[in-house]
Design a protein around this motif. Structure first.
Motif, PDB file in Angstrom:
ATOM      1  N   TRP A  25       0.922  -1.035   0.246  1.00 25.37           N
ATOM      2  CA  TRP A  25       0.083   0.060  -0.041  1.00 25.37           C
ATOM      3  C   TRP A  25       1.043   1.194   0.135  1.00 25.37           C
ATOM      4  CZ3 TRP A  25       0.208   3.609   3.745  1.00 25.37           C
ATOM      5  CH2 TRP A  25       0.710   3.520   5.005  1.00 25.37           C
ATOM      6  N   GLN A  26       2.152   1.075   0.682  1.00 25.44           N
ATOM      7  CA  GLN A  26       2.963   2.309   0.435  1.00 25.44           C
ATOM      8  C   GLN A  26       3.438   2.675  -0.836  1.00 25.44           C
ATOM      9  OE1 GLN A  26       3.356  -0.230   2.791  1.00 25.44           O
ATOM     10  NE2 GLN A  26       4.091  -0.037   4.444  1.00 25.44           N
ATOM     11  N   GLY A  27       3.791   1.573  -1.533  1.00 30.85           N
ATOM     12  CA  GLY A  27       3.955   1.799  -2.877  1.00 30.85           C
ATOM     13  C   GLY A  27       2.966   2.314  -3.921  1.00 30.85           C
ATOM     14  N   TRP A  28       1.709   1.842  -3.555  1.00 32.50           N
ATOM     15  CA  TRP A  28       0.630   2.807  -4.280  1.00 32.50           C
ATOM     16  C   TRP A  28       0.401   3.884  -3.757  1.00 32.50           C
ATOM     17  CZ3 TRP A  28      -1.228   0.745  -8.682  1.00 32.50           C
ATOM     18  CH2 TRP A  28      -1.194  -0.592  -8.855  1.00 32.50           C
ATOM     19  N   LEU A  29       0.511   4.261  -2.563  1.00 31.34           N
ATOM     20  CA  LEU A  29       0.186   5.819  -2.081  1.00 31.34           C
ATOM     21  C   LEU A  29       1.393   6.720  -2.614  1.00 31.34           C
ATOM     22  CD1 LEU A  29      -1.196   7.530  -0.257  1.00 31.34           C
ATOM     23  CD2 LEU A  29       0.580   7.110   1.459  1.00 31.34           C
ATOM     24  N   THR A  30       2.510   6.257  -2.727  1.00 28.27           N
ATOM     25  CA  THR A  30       3.650   6.742  -3.506  1.00 28.27           C
ATOM     26  C   THR A  30       3.345   7.329  -4.908  1.00 28.27           C
ATOM     27  OG1 THR A  30       5.197   5.779  -2.149  1.00 28.27           O
ATOM     28  CG2 THR A  30       6.185   6.801  -4.129  1.00 28.27           C
ATOM     29  N   TYR A  34       2.162  10.968  -6.507  1.00 27.29           N
ATOM     30  CA  TYR A  34       3.109  11.268  -7.585  1.00 27.29           C
ATOM     31  C   TYR A  34       2.199  11.752  -8.845  1.00 27.29           C
ATOM     32  CZ  TYR A  34       6.389  11.402 -11.331  1.00 27.29           C
ATOM     33  OH  TYR A  34       7.116  11.715 -12.868  1.00 27.29           O
ATOM     34  N   LEU A  35       1.345  10.771  -9.140  1.00 22.50           N
ATOM     35  CA  LEU A  35       0.356  11.258 -10.322  1.00 22.50           C
ATOM     36  C   LEU A  35      -0.360  12.325 -10.048  1.00 22.50           C
ATOM     37  CD1 LEU A  35      -0.275   7.690 -11.453  1.00 22.50           C
ATOM     38  CD2 LEU A  35       1.097   8.969 -12.533  1.00 22.50           C
ATOM     39  N   ALA A  36      -0.924  12.316  -8.869  1.00 18.97           N
ATOM     40  CA  ALA A  36      -1.993  13.427  -8.716  1.00 18.97           C
ATOM     41  C   ALA A  36      -1.348  14.928  -8.475  1.00 18.97           C
ATOM     42  CB  ALA A  36      -2.589  13.086  -7.158  1.00 18.97           C
ATOM     43  N   VAL A  37      -0.146  14.811  -8.038  1.00 18.88           N
ATOM     44  CA  VAL A  37       0.465  16.093  -8.027  1.00 18.88           C
ATOM     45  C   VAL A  37       0.947  16.738  -9.431  1.00 18.88           C
ATOM     46  CG1 VAL A  37       2.847  17.203  -7.281  1.00 18.88           C
ATOM     47  CG2 VAL A  37       1.413  15.879  -5.784  1.00 18.88           C
ATOM     48  N   THR A  38       1.459  15.560 -10.179  1.00 21.60           N
ATOM     49  CA  THR A  38       1.930  15.827 -11.637  1.00 21.60           C
ATOM     50  C   THR A  38       0.798  16.478 -12.272  1.00 21.60           C
ATOM     51  OG1 THR A  38       2.077  13.629 -12.230  1.00 21.60           O
ATOM     52  CG2 THR A  38       3.972  14.440 -11.761  1.00 21.60           C
ATOM     53  N   THR A  58      10.441  13.275  -9.992  1.00 27.93           N
ATOM     54  CA  THR A  58      10.683  12.116 -10.612  1.00 27.93           C
ATOM     55  C   THR A  58      11.792  11.510 -10.196  1.00 27.93           C
ATOM     56  OG1 THR A  58       9.432  12.908 -12.961  1.00 27.93           O
ATOM     57  CG2 THR A  58      11.094  11.082 -13.147  1.00 27.93           C
ATOM     58  N   PRO A  59      12.962  11.996  -9.892  1.00 26.50           N
ATOM     59  CA  PRO A  59      14.261  11.495  -9.328  1.00 26.50           C
ATOM     60  C   PRO A  59      13.692  10.735  -7.943  1.00 26.50           C
ATOM     61  CG  PRO A  59      14.863  13.424 -10.444  1.00 26.50           C
ATOM     62  CD  PRO A  59      13.442  13.406 -10.528  1.00 26.50           C
ATOM     63  N   ILE A  60      13.004  11.839  -7.250  1.00 28.17           N
ATOM     64  CA  ILE A  60      12.737  11.239  -5.909  1.00 28.17           C
ATOM     65  C   ILE A  60      11.657  10.047  -5.697  1.00 28.17           C
ATOM     66  CG2 ILE A  60      11.302  12.071  -3.651  1.00 28.17           C
ATOM     67  CD1 ILE A  60      12.001  14.983  -4.380  1.00 28.17           C
ATOM     68  N   VAL A  61      10.664   9.633  -6.791  1.00 26.42           N
ATOM     69  CA  VAL A  61      10.261   8.631  -6.734  1.00 26.42           C
ATOM     70  C   VAL A  61      11.060   7.555  -7.268  1.00 26.42           C
ATOM     71  CG1 VAL A  61       8.132   7.644  -7.977  1.00 26.42           C
ATOM     72  CG2 VAL A  61       7.884   9.836  -7.112  1.00 26.42           C
ATOM     73  N   LEU A  62      11.981   7.803  -8.219  1.00 29.92           N
ATOM     74  CA  LEU A  62      12.791   6.651  -8.594  1.00 29.92           C
ATOM     75  C   LEU A  62      13.668   6.316  -7.398  1.00 29.92           C
ATOM     76  CD1 LEU A  62      13.875   8.080 -12.210  1.00 29.92           C
ATOM     77  CD2 LEU A  62      12.511   6.082 -11.871  1.00 29.92           C
ATOM     78  N   LEU A  63      14.245   7.006  -6.736  1.00 27.13           N
ATOM     79  CA  LEU A  63      14.928   6.792  -5.606  1.00 27.13           C
ATOM     80  C   LEU A  63      14.086   5.993  -4.459  1.00 27.13           C
ATOM     81  CD1 LEU A  63      17.078   9.913  -5.083  1.00 27.13           C
ATOM     82  CD2 LEU A  63      17.853   7.624  -5.743  1.00 27.13           C
ATOM     83  N   ILE A  64      12.925   6.316  -4.235  1.00 28.70           N
ATOM     84  CA  ILE A  64      11.999   5.675  -3.487  1.00 28.70           C
ATOM     85  C   ILE A  64      11.786   4.038  -3.983  1.00 28.70           C
ATOM     86  CG2 ILE A  64       9.669   5.409  -2.510  1.00 28.70           C
ATOM     87  CD1 ILE A  64       9.685   8.411  -2.411  1.00 28.70           C
ATOM     88  N   ALA A  65      11.473   4.157  -5.219  1.00 27.93           N
ATOM     89  CA  ALA A  65      11.467   2.735  -5.880  1.00 27.93           C
ATOM     90  C   ALA A  65      12.638   1.780  -5.877  1.00 27.93           C
ATOM     91  CB  ALA A  65      10.972   2.849  -7.302  1.00 27.93           C
ATOM     92  N   TYR A  66      13.819   2.536  -6.069  1.00 29.18           N
ATOM     93  CA  TYR A  66      14.932   1.776  -5.982  1.00 29.18           C
ATOM     94  C   TYR A  66      15.304   1.379  -4.589  1.00 29.18           C
ATOM     95  CZ  TYR A  66      19.965   0.785  -6.133  1.00 29.18           C
ATOM     96  OH  TYR A  66      21.141   0.192  -6.036  1.00 29.18           O
ATOM     97  N   PHE A  67      15.119   2.063  -3.439  1.00 25.75           N
ATOM     98  CA  PHE A  67      15.496   1.634  -2.335  1.00 25.75           C
ATOM     99  C   PHE A  67      14.345   0.810  -1.603  1.00 25.75           C
ATOM    100  CE2 PHE A  67      18.378   5.199  -2.400  1.00 25.75           C
ATOM    101  CZ  PHE A  67      19.520   4.751  -2.235  1.00 25.75           C
TER     102      PHE A  67
END
Length: 79
Positions: A25-30, A34-38, A58-67
């Motif tokens: 659910w944390q990934g879905w929230l992220t 992201y989609l809502a803000v953009t 975008t780089p912030i979301v990519l870093l979250i997904a990476y880690f």
């Protein structure tokens, strides 16, 4: 190598590079935030402001997904 003691939010892809859709659910929230803000910035703000928001988020979301992925990111051919 990543520390595997944290819960994964995103699975790595079976084919290709990167991650797929969220598995927690944390990934879905992220992703939804992201989609809502953009989308809202595209509708309500100027083009330059929207571009800056995309360039920052975008780089912030990519870093979250990476880690928060369940394995290391590398090219995968399904094997």
């Amino acid at each position: 190598m990543q520390d595997k003691t944290v819960e994964a939010w995103f699975p790595v892809k079976r084919y290709g590079y990167g991650v797929g859709l969220p598995i927690a659910w944390q990934g879905w929230l992220t992703l939804v935030l992201y989609l809502a803000v953009t989308c809202l910035s595209g509708l309500l703000l100027s083009k330059l402001t929207t571009l800056v928001i995309l360039a920052v988020l975008t780089p912030i979301v990519l870093l979250i997904a990476y880690f928060r992925s369940d394995d290391e990111w590398r090219w995968r051919d399904g094997t």
